[in-house]
Design an enzyme around this catalytic site. Structure first.
Site, PDB file in Angstrom:
ATOM      1  N   HIS A 146      -3.786  19.639  -4.967  1.00 26.56           N
ATOM      2  CA  HIS A 146      -4.701  20.513  -5.360  1.00 26.56           C
ATOM      3  C   HIS A 146      -3.491  21.269  -6.975  1.00 26.56           C
ATOM      4  O   HIS A 146      -2.238  21.348  -6.836  1.00 26.56           O
ATOM      5  CB  HIS A 146      -4.465  22.154  -3.624  1.00 26.56           C
ATOM      6  CG  HIS A 146      -5.591  22.680  -4.621  1.00 26.56           C
ATOM      7  ND1 HIS A 146      -5.935  24.024  -5.627  1.00 26.56           N
ATOM      8  CD2 HIS A 146      -7.503  22.354  -4.444  1.00 26.56           C
ATOM      9  CE1 HIS A 146      -7.147  24.462  -5.588  1.00 26.56           C
ATOM     10  NE2 HIS A 146      -7.412  23.757  -4.921  1.00 26.56           N
ATOM     11  N   ASP A 168     -11.369  19.214   1.133  1.00 26.29           N
ATOM     12  CA  ASP A 168     -12.492  18.641   1.088  1.00 26.29           C
ATOM     13  C   ASP A 168     -12.331  17.170   2.162  1.00 26.29           C
ATOM     14  O   ASP A 168     -12.746  16.273   2.348  1.00 26.29           O
ATOM     15  CB  ASP A 168     -12.647  17.637  -0.081  1.00 26.29           C
ATOM     16  CG  ASP A 168     -13.317  18.668  -0.795  1.00 26.29           C
ATOM     17  OD1 ASP A 168     -14.496  18.791  -0.631  1.00 26.29           O
ATOM     18  OD2 ASP A 168     -12.735  18.781  -2.037  1.00 26.29           O
TER      19      ASP A 168
HETATM   20  N1  CMC Z   1      -3.278  11.086  -4.918  1.00 24.42           N
HETATM   21  C1  CMC Z   1      -2.665  10.766  -5.292  1.00 24.42           C
HETATM   22  N2  CMC Z   1      -1.833  11.778  -6.330  1.00 24.42           N
HETATM   23  C2  CMC Z   1      -1.438  12.038  -6.500  1.00 24.42           C
HETATM   24  C3  CMC Z   1      -2.497  13.163  -5.871  1.00 24.42           C
HETATM   25  C4  CMC Z   1      -3.920  12.155  -4.969  1.00 24.42           C
HETATM   26  N3  CMC Z   1      -4.704  12.659  -4.386  1.00 24.42           N
HETATM   27  N4  CMC Z   1      -3.090  14.064  -6.717  1.00 24.42           N
HETATM   28  C5  CMC Z   1      -2.534  14.077  -7.142  1.00 24.42           C
HETATM   29  N5  CMC Z   1      -1.615  13.249  -7.233  1.00 24.42           N
HETATM   30  C6  CMC Z   1      -0.135  12.937  -8.281  1.00 24.42           C
HETATM   31  C7  CMC Z   1      -0.941  12.565  -9.465  1.00 24.42           C
HETATM   32  O1  CMC Z   1      -0.542  11.283 -10.144  1.00 24.42           O
HETATM   33  C8  CMC Z   1       0.291  13.017 -10.657  1.00 24.42           C
HETATM   34  O2  CMC Z   1       1.698  12.471 -10.142  1.00 24.42           O
HETATM   35  P1  CMC Z   1       2.297  12.188 -11.295  1.00 24.42           P
HETATM   36  O3  CMC Z   1       3.453  13.923 -11.641  1.00 24.42           O
HETATM   37  O4  CMC Z   1       3.621  10.970 -11.142  1.00 24.42           O
HETATM   38  O5  CMC Z   1       2.380  11.861 -12.933  1.00 24.42           O
HETATM   39  C9  CMC Z   1       0.587  14.644  -9.917  1.00 24.42           C
HETATM   40  O6  CMC Z   1       0.547  14.152  -8.072  1.00 24.42           O
HETATM   41  C10 CMC Z   1       0.257  16.071  -9.979  1.00 24.42           C
HETATM   42  O7  CMC Z   1      -1.279  15.415  -9.877  1.00 24.42           O
HETATM   43  P2  CMC Z   1      -2.419  16.512 -11.364  1.00 24.42           P
HETATM   44  O8  CMC Z   1      -3.089  15.030 -11.479  1.00 24.42           O
HETATM   45  O9  CMC Z   1      -0.997  16.714 -12.718  1.00 24.42           O
HETATM   46  O10 CMC Z   1      -2.472  17.287 -10.294  1.00 24.42           O
HETATM   47  P3  CMC Z   1      -3.858  18.670 -11.020  1.00 24.42           P
HETATM   48  O11 CMC Z   1      -2.748  19.700 -10.834  1.00 24.42           O
HETATM   49  O12 CMC Z   1      -4.690  17.769 -12.301  1.00 24.42           O
HETATM   50  O13 CMC Z   1      -5.185  18.022 -10.191  1.00 24.42           O
HETATM   51  C11 CMC Z   1      -6.365  17.319  -8.059  1.00 24.42           C
HETATM   52  C12 CMC Z   1      -5.690  18.357  -8.833  1.00 24.42           C
HETATM   53  C13 CMC Z   1      -7.455  18.071  -7.528  1.00 24.42           C
HETATM   54  C14 CMC Z   1      -7.416  17.073  -9.658  1.00 24.42           C
HETATM   55  C15 CMC Z   1      -5.981  15.943  -7.763  1.00 24.42           C
HETATM   56  O14 CMC Z   1      -4.979  16.486  -6.989  1.00 24.42           O
HETATM   57  C16 CMC Z   1      -6.054  15.183  -7.489  1.00 24.42           C
HETATM   58  O15 CMC Z   1      -7.460  14.302  -8.061  1.00 24.42           O
HETATM   59  N6  CMC Z   1      -6.935  14.961  -5.819  1.00 24.42           N
HETATM   60  C17 CMC Z   1      -7.774  13.811  -5.275  1.00 24.42           C
HETATM   61  C18 CMC Z   1      -9.399  14.690  -5.368  1.00 24.42           C
HETATM   62  C19 CMC Z   1      -9.480  15.518  -5.245  1.00 24.42           C
HETATM   63  O16 CMC Z   1      -8.943  15.355  -3.886  1.00 24.42           O
HETATM   64  N7  CMC Z   1      -9.534  17.411  -5.461  1.00 24.42           N
HETATM   65  C20 CMC Z   1     -10.917  18.006  -4.491  1.00 24.42           C
HETATM   66  C21 CMC Z   1      -9.554  19.004  -5.278  1.00 24.42           C
HETATM   67  S1  CMC Z   1      -9.609  20.579  -3.640  1.00 24.42           S
HETATM   68  C22 CMC Z   1     -11.487  20.997  -3.713  1.00 24.42           C
HETATM   69  C23 CMC Z   1     -12.108  20.880  -5.037  1.00 24.42           C
HETATM   70  O17 CMC Z   1     -11.621  22.278  -6.186  1.00 24.42           O
HETATM   71  O18 CMC Z   1     -12.987  20.741  -4.742  1.00 24.42           O
END
Ligand code: CMC
Length: 393
Positions: free
Chosen positions: A270, A327
């Protein structure tokens, strides 16, 4: 002109002030208008929580009854709108239908287009909260080829929705109060989450003084994406894939760590929570309870628990502070109630509706609101000559 700072994805930039929802991502705290979601989840209903978010305080008895009556009165959609469903293929994703239909409401209620028409706002809010539920249920009925079940005034908000979803002319749907309770809980836990992607979308669109129906339709589109609300459908599909593959959760944890795989653990991570998402905690325990009560033994629950345990032990997830989010467990409850997976994000939209509305209203009522208009850092050519077509390489 002047200094422009760069913050792609708004990682550090607040886009607005707001008095609606408090979120502490380090501690895992979420409160609506100051009231913890744990308390609302236990004591409130979705209708009451919607009032709290939109109007800023818990309703008294008279206010609650007026609000509920208004919702009941506005549950039907115009009969002409029913014909819209005939135009979609039966395989249409219900999120596509939902957004288009919500936008269409502005053609049936053109008085809502004038955002200065303050007398209209309460009716527009009631129409949205009530009709989105009807549109959602009708789009499901259309997809399975069953006749629409009309809303019934004697039923509660959630009872009515369940009845429109699952009753058939040959047999009334027996409303189970435990299912009504868990559905209320899920909708309450989705009701607001401050400046998330879809809410920010609603605010940005609304900042152009765009009407509520159109602003919400845009929010629904943003929510559909798999990184946002679309994740709940993806989670269950991921758990099904793990199950079909023999249940080896470690294999999928490994895959999620591999940056070349393009695979993420859906329902994990998140932007703001760097601790366990308090909504996920409540939903996982509610999932255990309702499955036991309904006598359902869903192998996906056991896989989800093992997957969570494996990820939370893994340094990759620990170091990045990635925890299950809202989720991760919700789809397991929706499945148990009987919702197909392509309806999960629609349920998220139904739940998030009061939050979107509250933010749109808060913004519109603030006289200092200006149109949202981010700046950019230009990286292209400074100036170039126009080369005639014949002389181009
Ligand atoms: N699985 C594997 N690696 C992950 C995941 C995951 N679910 N989420 C984040 N990471 C890694 C990402 O690759 C990055 O690694 P590095 O530092 O080595 O580059 C690090 O963790 C930070 O992630 P980010 O993508 O920079 O974080 P963000 O704040 O931009 O993204 C997120 C947040 C929710 C989009 C992301 O965690 C994600 O894609 N999660 C899976 C999709 C998901 O479950 N979404 C629902 C979110 S909660 C409810 C909602 O908003 O609808």
């Amino acid at each position: 002109t002047g200094y422009v700072s760069l913050d792609p994805a708004f990682v550090n930039t607040a886009s607005t002030k707001s008095a609606i929802t408090f979120l502490d991502g380090e501690k895992g705290i979420l409160r609506y208008r100051g009231i913890p979601i744990e308390v609302l989840g236990e004591k409130s209903t979705f209708v009451e929580t919607s009032y709290l978010l939109i109007y800023g305080k818990l309703p008294n008895r008279v206010e609650l009854s007026k609000f509920s009556t208004l919702l009941t009165r506005h549950s039907l959609i115009h009969e002409d709108m029913k014909r819209f469903f005939d135009g979609y293929p039966s395989t249409a994703h219900p999120m596509a239908i939902l957004s288009a239909m919500v936008l269409s409401l502005s053609s049936f209620y053109p008085e809502a287009i004038d955002v200065n028409n303050h007398e209209q706002i309460d009716i527009t809010i009631a129409r949205l909260l009530s009709k989105v539920r009807t549109i959602a249920a009708f789009s499901y009925k259309k997809s399975i080829g069953q006749p629409f079940a009309y809303p019934q005034n004697s039923l509660s908000y959630c009872g009515n929705f369940l009845n429109m979803m699952f009753s058939v002319p040959a047999e009334p749907y027996e409303i189970d109060e435990d299912i009504v309770k868990v559905l209320n809980l899920l909708l309450i836990l989705h009701a607001d989450h401050e400046q998330n992607c879809s809410t920010s979308t609603v605010r940005l669109v609304g900042s152009a003084r765009t009407n509520l129906f159109a602003s919400i339709a845009a929010g629904i589109c943003a929510l559909w994406g798999p990184l946002h609300g679309g994740a709940n459908q993806e989670v269950v599909e991921m758990l099904e894939a793990i199950h079909a593959d023999g249940g080896d959760v470690q294999k999928f944890v490994k895959l999620a760590k591999d940056k070349t795989s393009n695979f993420r653990l859906m329902g994990f991570g998140h932007r703001v929570y760097k601790n366990y998402d308090p909504r996920a905690r409540l939903i996982s325990s509610a999932a255990e309870k309702i499955l036991t009560k309904l006598g359902i033994n869903d192998p996906l629950l056991e896989i989800a628990k093992r997957l969570e345990e494996a990820a939370l032990k893994d340094p990759y997830f620990v170091d990045r502070r990635l925890y299950p989010n809202v989720d991760f467990y919700s789809g397991i409850i929706y499945r148990a109630i009987g919702f197909p997976s392509n309806m999960f994000t629609v349920l998220f939209a139904l739940g998030r509706l009061p939050g979107w509305i509250a933010h749109w209203k808060e913004m519109m009522e603030d006289p200092s609101t200006k149109i949202g208009r981010p700046r950019q850092i230009y990286t292209g050519e400074v100036e170039r000559a126009y080369t005639p077509l014949d002389e181009r390489a």
